[in-house]
Design an enzyme around this catalytic site. Structure first.
Site, PDB file in Angstrom:
ATOM      1  N   HIS A 518       0.853  -1.179   0.000  1.00  0.00           N
ATOM      2  CA  HIS A 518       0.000   0.000   0.000  1.00  0.00           C
ATOM      3  C   HIS A 518       0.893   1.235   0.000  1.00  0.00           C
ATOM      4  O   HIS A 518       0.862   2.029   0.927  1.00  0.00           O
ATOM      5  CB  HIS A 518      -0.938  -0.019   1.209  1.00  0.00           C
ATOM      6  CG  HIS A 518      -1.805  -1.242   1.283  1.00  0.00           C
ATOM      7  ND1 HIS A 518      -2.553  -1.589   2.383  1.00  0.00           N
ATOM      8  CD2 HIS A 518      -2.046  -2.230   0.366  1.00  0.00           C
ATOM      9  CE1 HIS A 518      -3.212  -2.721   2.152  1.00  0.00           C
ATOM     10  NE2 HIS A 518      -2.911  -3.130   0.924  1.00  0.00           N
TER      11      HIS A 518
HETATM   12  C1  FAD Z   1       0.021  -9.291  -1.703  1.00  0.00           C
HETATM   13  C2  FAD Z   1      -0.874  -8.096  -1.951  1.00  0.00           C
HETATM   14  C3  FAD Z   1      -2.098  -7.992  -1.298  1.00  0.00           C
HETATM   15  C4  FAD Z   1      -2.919  -6.875  -1.526  1.00  0.00           C
HETATM   16  N1  FAD Z   1      -4.140  -6.828  -0.931  1.00  0.00           N
HETATM   17  C5  FAD Z   1      -4.946  -5.754  -1.109  1.00  0.00           C
HETATM   18  C6  FAD Z   1      -6.235  -5.689  -0.508  1.00  0.00           C
HETATM   19  O1  FAD Z   1      -6.684  -6.621   0.154  1.00  0.00           O
HETATM   20  N2  FAD Z   1      -6.976  -4.575  -0.685  1.00  0.00           N
HETATM   21  C7  FAD Z   1      -6.524  -3.517  -1.419  1.00  0.00           C
HETATM   22  O2  FAD Z   1      -7.230  -2.504  -1.515  1.00  0.00           O
HETATM   23  N3  FAD Z   1      -5.311  -3.580  -2.054  1.00  0.00           N
HETATM   24  C8  FAD Z   1      -4.515  -4.664  -1.910  1.00  0.00           C
HETATM   25  N4  FAD Z   1      -3.306  -4.729  -2.550  1.00  0.00           N
HETATM   26  C9  FAD Z   1      -2.912  -3.592  -3.402  1.00  0.00           C
HETATM   27  C10 FAD Z   1      -3.520  -3.697  -4.802  1.00  0.00           C
HETATM   28  O3  FAD Z   1      -3.066  -4.839  -5.439  1.00  0.00           O
HETATM   29  C11 FAD Z   1      -3.151  -2.441  -5.591  1.00  0.00           C
HETATM   30  O4  FAD Z   1      -3.693  -1.312  -4.911  1.00  0.00           O
HETATM   31  C12 FAD Z   1      -3.688  -2.410  -7.018  1.00  0.00           C
HETATM   32  O5  FAD Z   1      -3.367  -3.557  -7.740  1.00  0.00           O
HETATM   33  C13 FAD Z   1      -3.121  -1.180  -7.720  1.00  0.00           C
HETATM   34  O6  FAD Z   1      -3.638  -1.056  -9.025  1.00  0.00           O
HETATM   35  P1  FAD Z   1      -2.793  -0.316 -10.151  1.00  0.00           P
HETATM   36  O7  FAD Z   1      -3.577  -0.368 -11.394  1.00  0.00           O
HETATM   37  O8  FAD Z   1      -2.359   1.006  -9.638  1.00  0.00           O
HETATM   38  O9  FAD Z   1      -1.458  -1.193 -10.253  1.00  0.00           O
HETATM   39  P2  FAD Z   1      -1.286  -2.735 -10.647  1.00  0.00           P
HETATM   40  O10 FAD Z   1      -2.574  -3.447 -10.535  1.00  0.00           O
HETATM   41  O11 FAD Z   1      -0.149  -3.280  -9.897  1.00  0.00           O
HETATM   42  O12 FAD Z   1      -0.875  -2.663 -12.185  1.00  0.00           O
HETATM   43  C14 FAD Z   1       0.300  -1.964 -12.600  1.00  0.00           C
HETATM   44  C15 FAD Z   1       0.870  -2.674 -13.824  1.00  0.00           C
HETATM   45  O13 FAD Z   1       1.806  -1.794 -14.454  1.00  0.00           O
HETATM   46  C16 FAD Z   1       2.901  -2.569 -14.925  1.00  0.00           C
HETATM   47  N5  FAD Z   1       4.057  -1.654 -15.101  1.00  0.00           N
HETATM   48  C17 FAD Z   1       4.791  -1.041 -14.153  1.00  0.00           C
HETATM   49  N6  FAD Z   1       5.738  -0.262 -14.707  1.00  0.00           N
HETATM   50  C18 FAD Z   1       5.599  -0.380 -16.054  1.00  0.00           C
HETATM   51  C19 FAD Z   1       6.285   0.189 -17.163  1.00  0.00           C
HETATM   52  N7  FAD Z   1       7.287   1.057 -17.000  1.00  0.00           N
HETATM   53  N8  FAD Z   1       5.895  -0.168 -18.410  1.00  0.00           N
HETATM   54  C20 FAD Z   1       4.860  -1.039 -18.605  1.00  0.00           C
HETATM   55  N9  FAD Z   1       4.180  -1.615 -17.580  1.00  0.00           N
HETATM   56  C21 FAD Z   1       4.537  -1.270 -16.317  1.00  0.00           C
HETATM   57  C22 FAD Z   1       3.106  -3.603 -13.838  1.00  0.00           C
HETATM   58  O14 FAD Z   1       3.839  -4.711 -14.307  1.00  0.00           O
HETATM   59  C23 FAD Z   1       1.645  -3.940 -13.486  1.00  0.00           C
HETATM   60  O15 FAD Z   1       1.164  -5.007 -14.249  1.00  0.00           O
HETATM   61  C24 FAD Z   1      -2.485  -5.833  -2.380  1.00  0.00           C
HETATM   62  C25 FAD Z   1      -1.258  -5.959  -3.038  1.00  0.00           C
HETATM   63  C26 FAD Z   1      -0.463  -7.078  -2.836  1.00  0.00           C
HETATM   64  C27 FAD Z   1       0.835  -7.206  -3.564  1.00  0.00           C
END
Ligand code: FAD
Length: 589
Positions: A518
């Protein structure tokens, strides 16, 4: 010399939660959309198939689905006078990698912020006076209100098929729900998950103390469900392999189960994997972006991808890194307080108490990533900050997520760490332990921030991002307050043994122990370009055709898990794009 590919209307950086939603909504507008994802392609079949996916060693201990530090990492230090060192082995947080991002291996605990949290600075000043804000604390209002976000929270919860019980329906408090939540316009799309024994025991004890337990909102479907994109979830089988795993049962909401199947059928959407964006390219006017440059892992070449609109959806930390590398927004300097990119990095303050009962059996292997019972009696809106001497709050929960043999087998304090003594204690206590956890806020401070590291570079020769972060007295006081409240409930349950783990005076941020993924802030939203990177529609103040999604927008961390608000903000930004920006591209006011 970089290859140049044909221009697209929209390029999306990262195909996790926010990238999938933005991809779907922009494709529905008829735009040519390309998503670039740095990691591998992933889907339920074959990647999360039973029995391969329930391999604890491969996925939970060796981080099968997570970011590989040898390819991408950052440096970390406690204070501005320290030298940062690379985060070479994942520990404290586990960013995702590959299609689905961290949305594959998250738990699914899906909360809304309280109305007060979205205007925290104003709330504190109005109720307790500006004087109680410590000098080095940099809390801010988000620039968007709960009332504005409510329809988007509602839509995100329905996209994910959240299982829960409303506590406040249009201002009317509901029995069995969270009485301290903001008003919601409708009930959760699915009823709560079944309770495990430990969460029932906690809820009973909390009720006897006059507290208000309710089911934790869960992205594990309690029954079969179909969402607005026609994606189908199956009822959860409580297998206990959520956190750190992909769901084998199509029950945990993820980009795969909720969006991607439908998105891949859109003829104007394409995605490329193993394509890491290195930089957002600015146009000659300096006020817009003209596309991105990415590294095509398969061909080994750099590719220039022109686009009219750049959507940064790469996870909070990577969003900030990309902005710093692309010279979009002025980097933050803690010595002057000037600049914005990297400002207000925050984390999550967690703690917990373990309870061991000789005569109670918990069957911990029956679990879900986000079930259990919670209380919000010590949340931000319920605490007198002036009286208690801190700003912040926590939600408190009991409910086990699984009983895995390596990571989820805990023995009471005093047990030997290995050998015969450990084996005996493991056998004696495995089925007899439960815990009560506190999940708390973390405020923003002048010297907690992200910038480019002066020493270390990545495999492409770019500076790594540097994190400067440590725990502060305000947040330690908050977690110690939660410890006293949890121990009060726990003691009333009469366990045979009890052990607590909370940060205390002198606790330093430890990167080796998992605390949460987080990470928030660094590309903060707001209404003042001097203290924010993006405006209230998540649009860059510097380049109006760059929108930055995700928890990097949070000016300080809330007491809840971050994905509920970042999902709601994604739909809020989609509305601004659809109804305004796409018709007349310009800085939105
Ligand atoms: C073990 C774990 C448990 C969690 N549990 C919870 C929970 O219970 N409740 C909750 O609210 N949140 C939880 N989270 C957090 C949640 O997963 C994230 O808040 C959420 O996935 C964020 O969404 P996002 O779209 O910002 O990023 P993500 O879903 O992580 O997607 C980002 C993507 O961008 C890609 N990327 C990064 N840099 C680049 C680049 N330069 N070029 C191309 N691609 C790139 C990455 O590979 C990834 O696939 C948890 C996380 C983890 C790891």
């Amino acid at each position: 010399m970089a290859r140049t590919d044909p221009k697209k209307d929209v390029v999306i950086i990262g195909l996790g939660w926010t990238g999938s939603i933005l991809g779907m909504e922009m494709a529905k507008e008829g735009l040519e959309v390309l998503a670039l994802e740095r990691g591998d392609d992933r889907d339920t079949v074959p990647d999360f198939q039973y029995p391969g996916v329930i391999d604890e060693l491969k996925y939970a201990i060796r981080y099968g689905f997570m970011q590989k530090p040898r390819k991408s990492t950052l440096t970390i230090r406690h204070g501005v006078n320290d030298t940062a060192l690379p985060y070479r082995h994942l520990g404290s947080f586990l960013p995702g990698d590959g299609v689905g991002g961290a949305g594959i291996h998250w738990n699914g605990q899906t909360w809304r912020t309280q109305p007060a949290e979205l205007r925290l600075k104003s709330y504190v000043e109005e109720n307790f006076g500006a004087d109680i804000i410590p000098e080095d604390m940099q809390i801010q209002d988000w620039g968007v209100t709960y009332e504005e976000l409510e329809p988007h929270y509602d839509r995100f919860e329905k996209l994910l098929g959240i299982s829960g019980k409303a506590g406040n329906l249009n201002g009317e408090i509901q029995d069995g729900g969270n009485p301290f939540e903001g008003p919601r316009s409708s009930e959760y799309p699915n009823p709560p998950l079944a309770n495990t024994y430990d969460s029932e025991l906690f809820a009973d004890a909390a009720r006897k103390k006059g507290l208000h337990p309710f089911p934790r909102p869960a992205a594990n479907a309690s029954r079969a469900y179909t969402n607005e994109y026609g994606m189908q979830l199956g009822a959860c089988n409580y297998c206990g392999f959520c956190e750190r795993f992909g769901c084998l049962n199509y029950s945990k909401a993820s980009p795969q189960t909720c969006v991607l199947g439908a998105l891949k059928r859109m003829p104007n959407f394409r995605y490329k994997t193993n394509s890491e964006v290195l930089k957002i390219e600015k146009a000659a006017d300096g006020k817009t972006a003209k596309g991105v440059t990415y590294f095509d892992e398969k061909s080994g070449e750099e590719v220039y991808q022109p686009a009219d609109l750049v959507l940064v959806c790469a996870y909070s930390l990577h969003n900030v890194h990309l902005l710093l590398l692309s010279d979009i927004g002025q980097p933050y300097d803690p010595s002057t307080g000037e600049g914005v990119v990297g400002r207000n990095y925050c984390y999550q303050m967690t703690g917990g108490t373990s309870l061991y009962f000789k005569d109670k059996k918990f069957n911990p292997f029956i679990g879900t990533g986000s079930g259990g019972m919670s209380i919000d009696d010590y949340s931000i809106s319920q605490i007198d900050f002036a009286k208690e001497g801190f700003i912040g709050g926590s939600y408190i929960t009991a409910g086990h997520t699984g009983g895995r043999p390596i990571g989820q087998l805990s023995t009471p304090p005093g047990t030997p760490k290995w050998g015969q003594g450990w084996k005996e204690a493991a056998g004696e206590w495995y089925n007899h332990k439960m815990s009560i956890g506190s999940h708390g806020s973390n405020m923003s401070y002048r010297d907690c921030y992200l910038d480019l590291d002066p020493t270390y570079t990545d495999r492409h020769g770019r500076p790594l991002m540097r994190m400067t972060f440590n725990w502060k007295a305000n947040d330690i006081k908050m977690t110690q307050f939660m410890k006293s409240k949890i121990e009060d409930v726990a003691t009333s349950m009469n366990p045979d043994k009890m052990a607590s783990g909370y940060k205390k005076d002198g606790s330093q941020y430890d990167t080796t122990v998992y605390q949460s993924t987080h990470n928030v802030g660094g590309a903060v939203m707001g209404t003042d370009p001097n203290t924010s990177v993006i405006n209230r529609y998540l649009q860059s103040w510097d380049c109006h055709n760059v929108f930055v999604m995700g928890a990097s927008a949070y000016p300080q961390n809330t007491q809840y898990n971050p994905t509920g608000p970042l999902g709601a903000l994604a739909y809020w930004a989609v509305d601004a794009l659809r109804n305004d920006y796409l018709k007349n591209p310009r800085p939105l006011m």
